[in-house]
Design a protein around this motif. Sequence first.
Motif, PDB file in Angstrom:
ATOM      1  N   ARG A 121       7.585  64.428  29.598  1.00 21.52           N
ATOM      2  CA  ARG A 121       8.218  62.720  30.191  1.00 21.52           C
ATOM      3  C   ARG A 121       7.451  61.534  28.848  1.00 21.52           C
ATOM      4  O   ARG A 121       8.140  60.795  29.152  1.00 21.52           O
ATOM      5  CB  ARG A 121       6.717  62.849  31.219  1.00 21.52           C
ATOM      6  N   ARG A 122       6.656  61.408  28.804  1.00 22.58           N
ATOM      7  CA  ARG A 122       5.662  60.867  27.562  1.00 22.58           C
ATOM      8  C   ARG A 122       6.505  60.575  26.614  1.00 22.58           C
ATOM      9  O   ARG A 122       6.677  59.098  25.900  1.00 22.58           O
ATOM     10  CB  ARG A 122       4.144  61.242  27.575  1.00 22.58           C
ATOM     11  N   GLU A 123       6.390  61.990  25.984  1.00 25.75           N
ATOM     12  CA  GLU A 123       7.645  61.357  24.616  1.00 25.75           C
ATOM     13  C   GLU A 123       9.089  60.766  25.118  1.00 25.75           C
ATOM     14  O   GLU A 123       9.738  60.446  24.611  1.00 25.75           O
ATOM     15  CB  GLU A 123       7.830  63.092  24.139  1.00 25.75           C
ATOM     16  N   LEU A 124       9.663  61.126  26.184  1.00 32.45           N
ATOM     17  CA  LEU A 124      11.416  60.504  26.699  1.00 32.45           C
ATOM     18  C   LEU A 124      10.672  58.889  27.086  1.00 32.45           C
ATOM     19  O   LEU A 124      11.295  58.509  26.514  1.00 32.45           O
ATOM     20  CB  LEU A 124      11.261  61.447  27.511  1.00 32.45           C
ATOM     21  N   VAL A 125       9.904  59.109  27.449  1.00 32.88           N
ATOM     22  CA  VAL A 125       9.513  57.259  27.923  1.00 32.88           C
ATOM     23  C   VAL A 125       9.931  56.552  26.197  1.00 32.88           C
ATOM     24  O   VAL A 125       9.963  55.281  26.503  1.00 32.88           O
ATOM     25  CB  VAL A 125       8.170  57.422  28.099  1.00 32.88           C
ATOM     26  N   ARG A 126       9.347  57.462  25.265  1.00 33.01           N
ATOM     27  CA  ARG A 126       9.417  56.239  23.837  1.00 33.01           C
ATOM     28  C   ARG A 126      10.675  55.790  23.272  1.00 33.01           C
ATOM     29  O   ARG A 126      11.216  55.296  23.225  1.00 33.01           O
ATOM     30  CB  ARG A 126       9.001  56.814  22.951  1.00 33.01           C
ATOM     31  N   TYR A 127      11.685  56.951  24.034  1.00 31.56           N
ATOM     32  CA  TYR A 127      13.027  56.685  23.948  1.00 31.56           C
ATOM     33  C   TYR A 127      13.997  56.077  24.860  1.00 31.56           C
ATOM     34  O   TYR A 127      14.846  55.583  24.785  1.00 31.56           O
ATOM     35  CB  TYR A 127      13.932  58.273  23.771  1.00 31.56           C
ATOM     36  N   LEU A 128      12.859  55.286  25.960  1.00 29.97           N
ATOM     37  CA  LEU A 128      13.940  55.139  26.781  1.00 29.97           C
ATOM     38  C   LEU A 128      13.225  53.107  26.273  1.00 29.97           C
ATOM     39  O   LEU A 128      12.470  52.699  27.484  1.00 29.97           O
ATOM     40  CB  LEU A 128      13.569  55.123  28.299  1.00 29.97           C
ATOM     41  N   PRO A 129      13.640  52.311  25.606  1.00 27.62           N
ATOM     42  CA  PRO A 129      13.716  50.762  25.423  1.00 27.62           C
ATOM     43  C   PRO A 129      13.546  50.103  27.243  1.00 27.62           C
ATOM     44  O   PRO A 129      14.677  50.318  27.350  1.00 27.62           O
ATOM     45  CB  PRO A 129      14.122  50.644  23.987  1.00 27.62           C
ATOM     46  N   ILE A 130      12.722  48.952  27.352  1.00 27.26           N
ATOM     47  CA  ILE A 130      12.916  48.792  28.571  1.00 27.26           C
ATOM     48  C   ILE A 130      12.811  46.994  28.347  1.00 27.26           C
ATOM     49  O   ILE A 130      12.547  46.872  27.525  1.00 27.26           O
ATOM     50  CB  ILE A 130      11.921  49.335  29.366  1.00 27.26           C
ATOM     51  N   ASP A 131      14.234  47.151  28.950  1.00 26.04           N
ATOM     52  CA  ASP A 131      14.041  44.929  28.944  1.00 26.04           C
ATOM     53  C   ASP A 131      12.423  44.416  30.156  1.00 26.04           C
ATOM     54  O   ASP A 131      12.536  44.360  30.937  1.00 26.04           O
ATOM     55  CB  ASP A 131      15.310  44.722  29.765  1.00 26.04           C
ATOM     56  N   ALA A 132      11.672  44.238  29.677  1.00 25.30           N
ATOM     57  CA  ALA A 132      10.452  43.818  30.291  1.00 25.30           C
ATOM     58  C   ALA A 132      10.312  42.753  30.942  1.00 25.30           C
ATOM     59  O   ALA A 132       9.580  42.411  32.301  1.00 25.30           O
ATOM     60  CB  ALA A 132       8.899  43.290  28.838  1.00 25.30           C
ATOM     61  N   ASP A 133      10.986  41.522  31.168  1.00 23.55           N
ATOM     62  CA  ASP A 133      12.028  40.680  31.443  1.00 23.55           C
ATOM     63  C   ASP A 133      12.347  40.761  32.575  1.00 23.55           C
ATOM     64  O   ASP A 133      12.509  40.041  33.429  1.00 23.55           O
ATOM     65  CB  ASP A 133      12.394  39.307  30.718  1.00 23.55           C
ATOM     66  N   ALA A 134      12.910  41.958  32.794  1.00 24.22           N
ATOM     67  CA  ALA A 134      14.148  42.877  33.755  1.00 24.22           C
ATOM     68  C   ALA A 134      12.990  42.595  35.628  1.00 24.22           C
ATOM     69  O   ALA A 134      13.884  41.686  36.093  1.00 24.22           O
ATOM     70  CB  ALA A 134      14.685  43.689  33.773  1.00 24.22           C
ATOM     71  N   THR A 193      24.398  64.396  35.845  1.00 24.04           N
ATOM     72  CA  THR A 193      23.312  63.725  34.779  1.00 24.04           C
ATOM     73  C   THR A 193      22.967  62.314  34.658  1.00 24.04           C
ATOM     74  O   THR A 193      23.909  62.008  34.522  1.00 24.04           O
ATOM     75  CB  THR A 193      24.532  65.504  33.922  1.00 24.04           C
ATOM     76  N   PHE A 194      22.373  62.568  34.149  1.00 26.09           N
ATOM     77  CA  PHE A 194      21.281  61.763  33.359  1.00 26.09           C
ATOM     78  C   PHE A 194      20.785  61.926  32.295  1.00 26.09           C
ATOM     79  O   PHE A 194      20.188  60.904  30.911  1.00 26.09           O
ATOM     80  CB  PHE A 194      19.958  61.011  34.028  1.00 26.09           C
ATOM     81  N   GLY A 195      21.332  62.695  31.255  1.00 24.30           N
ATOM     82  CA  GLY A 195      20.686  62.787  29.652  1.00 24.30           C
ATOM     83  C   GLY A 195      21.495  61.426  29.089  1.00 24.30           C
ATOM     84  O   GLY A 195      21.064  61.323  28.198  1.00 24.30           O
ATOM     85  N   VAL A 196      22.733  61.583  29.510  1.00 21.87           N
ATOM     86  CA  VAL A 196      24.578  60.781  28.736  1.00 21.87           C
ATOM     87  C   VAL A 196      23.253  59.420  28.284  1.00 21.87           C
ATOM     88  O   VAL A 196      23.579  58.244  27.660  1.00 21.87           O
ATOM     89  CB  VAL A 196      24.819  60.755  29.678  1.00 21.87           C
ATOM     90  N   LEU A 197      22.411  58.706  29.858  1.00 18.93           N
ATOM     91  CA  LEU A 197      21.598  57.525  29.674  1.00 18.93           C
ATOM     92  C   LEU A 197      20.857  57.053  28.454  1.00 18.93           C
ATOM     93  O   LEU A 197      20.178  56.366  27.669  1.00 18.93           O
ATOM     94  CB  LEU A 197      21.097  57.209  30.370  1.00 18.93           C
ATOM     95  N   LEU A 198      20.134  58.523  28.441  1.00 17.92           N
ATOM     96  CA  LEU A 198      19.436  58.244  27.647  1.00 17.92           C
ATOM     97  C   LEU A 198      20.007  58.365  25.812  1.00 17.92           C
ATOM     98  O   LEU A 198      19.661  57.806  24.849  1.00 17.92           O
ATOM     99  CB  LEU A 198      18.622  59.941  27.655  1.00 17.92           C
ATOM    100  N   ASN A 199      20.900  59.240  25.776  1.00 17.04           N
ATOM    101  CA  ASN A 199      21.288  59.648  25.239  1.00 17.04           C
ATOM    102  C   ASN A 199      22.514  58.181  24.029  1.00 17.04           C
ATOM    103  O   ASN A 199      21.999  57.524  22.929  1.00 17.04           O
ATOM    104  CB  ASN A 199      23.271  60.933  24.738  1.00 17.04           C
ATOM    105  N   MET A 257      19.741  50.341  22.443  1.00 21.56           N
ATOM    106  CA  MET A 257      20.206  48.971  22.840  1.00 21.56           C
ATOM    107  C   MET A 257      18.915  49.100  24.300  1.00 21.56           C
ATOM    108  O   MET A 257      18.260  50.289  24.760  1.00 21.56           O
ATOM    109  CB  MET A 257      20.907  48.514  23.625  1.00 21.56           C
ATOM    110  N   ARG A 258      18.318  47.563  24.308  1.00 24.02           N
ATOM    111  CA  ARG A 258      17.172  47.790  26.200  1.00 24.02           C
ATOM    112  C   ARG A 258      18.007  47.921  27.541  1.00 24.02           C
ATOM    113  O   ARG A 258      19.137  47.273  27.883  1.00 24.02           O
ATOM    114  CB  ARG A 258      16.096  46.655  26.116  1.00 24.02           C
ATOM    115  N   LEU A 259      17.608  48.709  28.534  1.00 23.38           N
ATOM    116  CA  LEU A 259      17.577  48.797  29.279  1.00 23.38           C
ATOM    117  C   LEU A 259      17.460  47.611  30.271  1.00 23.38           C
ATOM    118  O   LEU A 259      16.420  48.041  30.124  1.00 23.38           O
ATOM    119  CB  LEU A 259      17.391  50.406  29.680  1.00 23.38           C
TER     120      LEU A 259
END
Lengths: 297, 296
Positions: B72-85, B245-251, B258-260
């Motif tokens: 989970r911790r590792e995955l988080v690194r692959y999920l760049p988030i928009d902090a302003d949201a 499934t949610f893997g595609v989001l990550l992919n 791009m940030r989410l």
Amino acid sequence: MIVDQAEALRELVAKDRAQDDRTHADPGSEAPRRATILAVTSGKGGVGKTSVSVNLAVQLSQMGRDVILLDADLGTANADVVCNINPPRNLSHVVAGRCSLQEALVEAPGGFRMIAGASGLAQMAALSEFERARLMDQMRELEEDADLILIDTGAGVGPNVLGFLVAADQILVVTTPEPTAITDAYAVIKTVCRHGEDLDIRLLVNMVRDEREARAVYDRVAGVCNRFLGVAPRYAGHILSDPRVPHAVRRRQPFVLEHPASPASMCMHRLAHRIDRHASSPRGHGLLRRMAAWLVG
Amino acid sequence: MSAVKHLVSQMMHQQKAAAAPSSLPKGLSQQYAALIQQEVASELADEVVNKVRHQLSEEELHDEEICFKAVRRELVRYLPIDADASEFKPSKDGRPRTIALMGPTGVGKTTTIAKLAATFKLKHKKNVALITLDTYRIAAVDQLRTYAGIIGVPLHVVARPQEIQKALNLCKGCDVILIDTAGRSQRDDARLTELTAFLDAAKPHEVHLVLSSTCSQTVLMEAVQRFSQVRTDRIIFTKLDEAVTFGVLLNVLDKADMRLSYVTTGQEVPHQIEPGCPNRLADLVLGQQVGERSDS
Ligand SMILES: Nc1nc2c(ncn2[C@@H]2O[C@H](COP(=O)(O)OP(=O)(O)OP(=O)(O)O)[C@@H](O)[C@H]2O)c(=O)[nH]1
Ligand SMILES: Nc1ncnc2c1ncn2[C@@H]1O[C@H](COP(=O)(O)OP(=O)(O)OP(=O)(O)O)[C@@H](O)[C@H]1O
Ligand SMILES: [Mg+2]
Ligand SMILES: [Mg+2]
């Protein structure tokens, strides 16, 4: 109970508004007046109801009258588009109980106020008791808040349009010299006569070459009405066919403002004066009572 | 026998080859299976799992709980988030913060605009104005006007790029301007060019590409690629509630780099929207339920 996907939103807004409302002051108690109600209708679509309503509203307010235009065309409401305004609330919000008629009022160019219409309001026919009572209350308030209420109805006579027509002090039926427009105008007059007594119906002939043509159209309609209905509409006037009308529509401005000296504006001016004379001596019924008959019946 | 297994797994480790589930320690292979089941791209799953493998001791690799947390911790690194949201930030140039949403047809742009408008207005108490450029789809304006009416914010309808400045001028006093656009097929070059003209005129601070999480990766990647040519700053994933499934989001986030900004989780306005949260998304990718939101 979730009714549609915006139900939670409505609740949230209502809560929010309740908080704001505490800052609102009480309205002063003015002497009540009762507005004259003028419904603008037609048999055929596209004959100029909206153009007439909007420009009439402008001219009457320039004559110092306090005018409200209610866009009750439940199919193709567009008076707001013609005036290039974008009101946040419209008739659909009123019907849905999301705001009052008063709250839906917005200033329009030329000095009148408008309640914008909503397309696709078919559910008007199926108002609940509660909704009816609410709408009637609000109509009464509106009546006390203006000299003249203009109602732009949809073409044809569905049950909704009919309600506005029989409730009005005066019905302005718009037609053009086109044969289909003429026969449709007759059909409207016939239906209206069947549903109301003692109505003041007037025929306005739009997009004519000259007054003679308008008179000829009027004579034909009046003749048929007399023969088959035993009554005839009165002659309201004519408006010349004028390329500056569609031009102003494209510029999203009332043509009496955009081209005040154009032939169509002159005709509009005469019409406004004639209507104003009648408007200053309203009949005593009150919209509410007649509206009530329609809503309950 | 276990000694042999151990030897094999060590060899695999050294080779850094694609980890096959059977050859992984039990704790990790379960997480790997979850990732694959969620259709995380196998390269990506391998990468994540291999990283975790390096980080953990042999003992830890057999502890399911520890493996889950590490992945989970590792995955988080692959999920760049928009902090302003998650909050309201005024723009730096003094204009109202201007946000445009665009994307393929029917993904939920207008609904998301309504959710955002309600959030800014009712939660953050900001002055919001809406502009719609969608005069194309039947009833599109009515849809947004209904929401604008309920929330009590002005809506301006703009039919041509030249008109947009006028609408923006009318919104000058606002804190936020939200711009809705017509849904466009990513294959329709003419429409995309038109969209470019609108956005050039509107000069939004942010353009969020709205994508439905129910689409296949191929479709999503095509959309990302084509819409990026118009302009894309952030990605919004809608319809998480309908996704299998949610893997595609990550992919997609990984490939598009791009940030989410937001995810939406249902049709109801305004509640079913959340600022993108890496932990939450990581949970989803690891097969947790959509409804439950775990904070940590
Ligand atoms: N299940 C689910 N449905 C959603 C979500 N967001 C939007 N929808 C639904 O998706 C449908 C399309 O939504 P719209 O907001 O009209 O989509 P749009 O992108 O504006 O569509 P176009 O303007 O036609 O391109 C509607 O039925 C919405 O209620 C979501 O998060 N979950
Ligand atoms: N006197 C006139 N001369 C020239 N064109 C006119 C005139 N009156 C109206 N028009 C044109 O006719 C078209 C239809 O007018 P308008 O929208 O007012 O009709 P309507 O009866 O309200 O239509 P609908 O039934 O769709 O509500 C408009 O484009 C308008 O420009
Ligand atoms: Mg009309
Ligand atoms: Mg839309």
